[in-house]
Scaffold this motif. Sequence first.
Motif, PDB file in Angstrom:
ATOM      1  N   LYS A 141    -101.676   6.447  12.927  1.00 17.00           N
ATOM      2  CA  LYS A 141    -102.727   7.221  12.369  1.00 17.00           C
ATOM      3  C   LYS A 141    -103.033   6.094  11.203  1.00 17.00           C
ATOM      4  O   LYS A 141    -104.700   5.568  10.948  1.00 17.00           O
ATOM      5  CB  LYS A 141    -102.455   8.492  12.004  1.00 17.00           C
ATOM      6  CG  LYS A 141    -104.035   9.326  12.354  1.00 17.00           C
ATOM      7  CD  LYS A 141    -104.461  10.378  12.163  1.00 17.00           C
ATOM      8  CE  LYS A 141    -104.692  11.229  12.423  1.00 17.00           C
ATOM      9  NZ  LYS A 141    -105.428  11.761  13.445  1.00 17.00           N
ATOM     10  N   LYS A 142    -102.733   6.354  10.196  1.00 14.29           N
ATOM     11  CA  LYS A 142    -102.588   5.719   8.178  1.00 14.29           C
ATOM     12  C   LYS A 142    -103.166   4.145   8.903  1.00 14.29           C
ATOM     13  O   LYS A 142    -104.065   3.922   8.641  1.00 14.29           O
ATOM     14  CB  LYS A 142    -101.617   6.251   7.399  1.00 14.29           C
ATOM     15  CG  LYS A 142    -101.520   5.374   6.365  1.00 14.29           C
ATOM     16  CD  LYS A 142    -103.040   6.129   4.965  1.00 14.29           C
ATOM     17  CE  LYS A 142    -102.823   5.349   4.143  1.00 14.29           C
ATOM     18  NZ  LYS A 142    -104.229   4.211   3.185  1.00 14.29           N
ATOM     19  N   PRO A 143    -102.290   3.192   9.847  1.00 16.74           N
ATOM     20  CA  PRO A 143    -102.709   1.715   9.962  1.00 16.74           C
ATOM     21  C   PRO A 143    -103.929   1.220  10.521  1.00 16.74           C
ATOM     22  O   PRO A 143    -104.953   0.739  10.520  1.00 16.74           O
ATOM     23  CB  PRO A 143    -101.545   1.498  10.260  1.00 16.74           C
ATOM     24  CG  PRO A 143    -100.309   2.234  10.148  1.00 16.74           C
ATOM     25  CD  PRO A 143    -100.778   3.733   9.658  1.00 16.74           C
ATOM     26  N   ILE A 144    -104.187   2.830  11.391  1.00 10.75           N
ATOM     27  CA  ILE A 144    -105.067   2.116  12.179  1.00 10.75           C
ATOM     28  C   ILE A 144    -106.489   2.735  11.655  1.00 10.75           C
ATOM     29  O   ILE A 144    -107.511   1.697  10.808  1.00 10.75           O
ATOM     30  CB  ILE A 144    -105.753   3.933  13.660  1.00 10.75           C
ATOM     31  CG1 ILE A 144    -104.960   3.454  13.877  1.00 10.75           C
ATOM     32  CG2 ILE A 144    -107.227   4.094  13.938  1.00 10.75           C
ATOM     33  CD1 ILE A 144    -104.379   4.262  15.201  1.00 10.75           C
ATOM     34  N   SER A 145    -106.861   3.637  10.474  1.00 13.83           N
ATOM     35  CA  SER A 145    -107.567   4.002   8.898  1.00 13.83           C
ATOM     36  C   SER A 145    -107.911   3.009   7.886  1.00 13.83           C
ATOM     37  O   SER A 145    -108.735   2.473   8.092  1.00 13.83           O
ATOM     38  CB  SER A 145    -107.711   5.339   8.209  1.00 13.83           C
ATOM     39  OG  SER A 145    -107.063   5.291   7.999  1.00 13.83           O
ATOM     40  N   ASP A 146    -106.204   2.239   8.114  1.00 19.24           N
ATOM     41  CA  ASP A 146    -106.760   0.822   7.484  1.00 19.24           C
ATOM     42  C   ASP A 146    -107.219  -0.105   7.870  1.00 19.24           C
ATOM     43  O   ASP A 146    -107.698  -0.908   7.224  1.00 19.24           O
ATOM     44  CB  ASP A 146    -104.975   0.441   7.011  1.00 19.24           C
ATOM     45  CG  ASP A 146    -104.625   1.940   6.124  1.00 19.24           C
ATOM     46  OD1 ASP A 146    -105.558   2.173   5.059  1.00 19.24           O
ATOM     47  OD2 ASP A 146    -102.927   1.231   5.906  1.00 19.24           O
ATOM     48  N   CYS A 147    -107.028  -0.528   9.197  1.00 19.22           N
ATOM     49  CA  CYS A 147    -107.217  -1.146  10.136  1.00 19.22           C
ATOM     50  C   CYS A 147    -108.748  -1.205  10.105  1.00 19.22           C
ATOM     51  O   CYS A 147    -109.715  -2.071   9.688  1.00 19.22           O
ATOM     52  CB  CYS A 147    -106.486  -1.868  11.542  1.00 19.22           C
ATOM     53  SG  CYS A 147    -107.729  -3.218  12.323  1.00 19.22           S
ATOM     54  N   ILE A 148    -109.387  -0.197  10.105  1.00 20.72           N
ATOM     55  CA  ILE A 148    -111.249   0.059  10.548  1.00 20.72           C
ATOM     56  C   ILE A 148    -111.679  -0.471   8.849  1.00 20.72           C
ATOM     57  O   ILE A 148    -112.774  -1.312   8.782  1.00 20.72           O
ATOM     58  CB  ILE A 148    -110.954   1.269  10.733  1.00 20.72           C
ATOM     59  CG1 ILE A 148    -110.782   1.367  12.132  1.00 20.72           C
ATOM     60  CG2 ILE A 148    -112.671   2.121  10.492  1.00 20.72           C
ATOM     61  CD1 ILE A 148    -110.224   2.505  12.802  1.00 20.72           C
ATOM     62  N   SER A 149    -110.680  -0.111   7.712  1.00 17.91           N
ATOM     63  CA  SER A 149    -111.612  -0.032   6.707  1.00 17.91           C
ATOM     64  C   SER A 149    -111.792  -1.733   5.545  1.00 17.91           C
ATOM     65  O   SER A 149    -112.967  -2.347   5.494  1.00 17.91           O
ATOM     66  CB  SER A 149    -110.269   1.107   5.658  1.00 17.91           C
ATOM     67  OG  SER A 149    -111.036   0.269   4.357  1.00 17.91           O
TER      68      SER A 149
END
Length: 99
Positions: free
Chosen positions: A16-24
Amino acid sequence: MRKEDFRQWLDGKIKKKPISDCISRCTTVEYALKVDLDEEYRKDNGQAVVAKLSYNARDAKANLPVPQEFNFKEGCNVVQRLTDLRSSVNRYFDFCKNG
């Protein structure tokens, strides 16, 4: 960029955290380069964007200029930051291809 579709595509592939980082990071690239990643993918499969993010350790060692579109903080590891941005953008282009 199709954020929600991309988020769903990433779900289960990474945490989940890497998903938001990737989108950011993808959003950062769109903002800095004033592009839409979907349009860039349609133009040339995103090659022009990836090329702008290709600054590496060899370039830094040769004192080549850092891409001016990005305003990195003084003292940050520019090579790592660009690697992270490039990795996220490559994931997005994988999503465009396979999503």
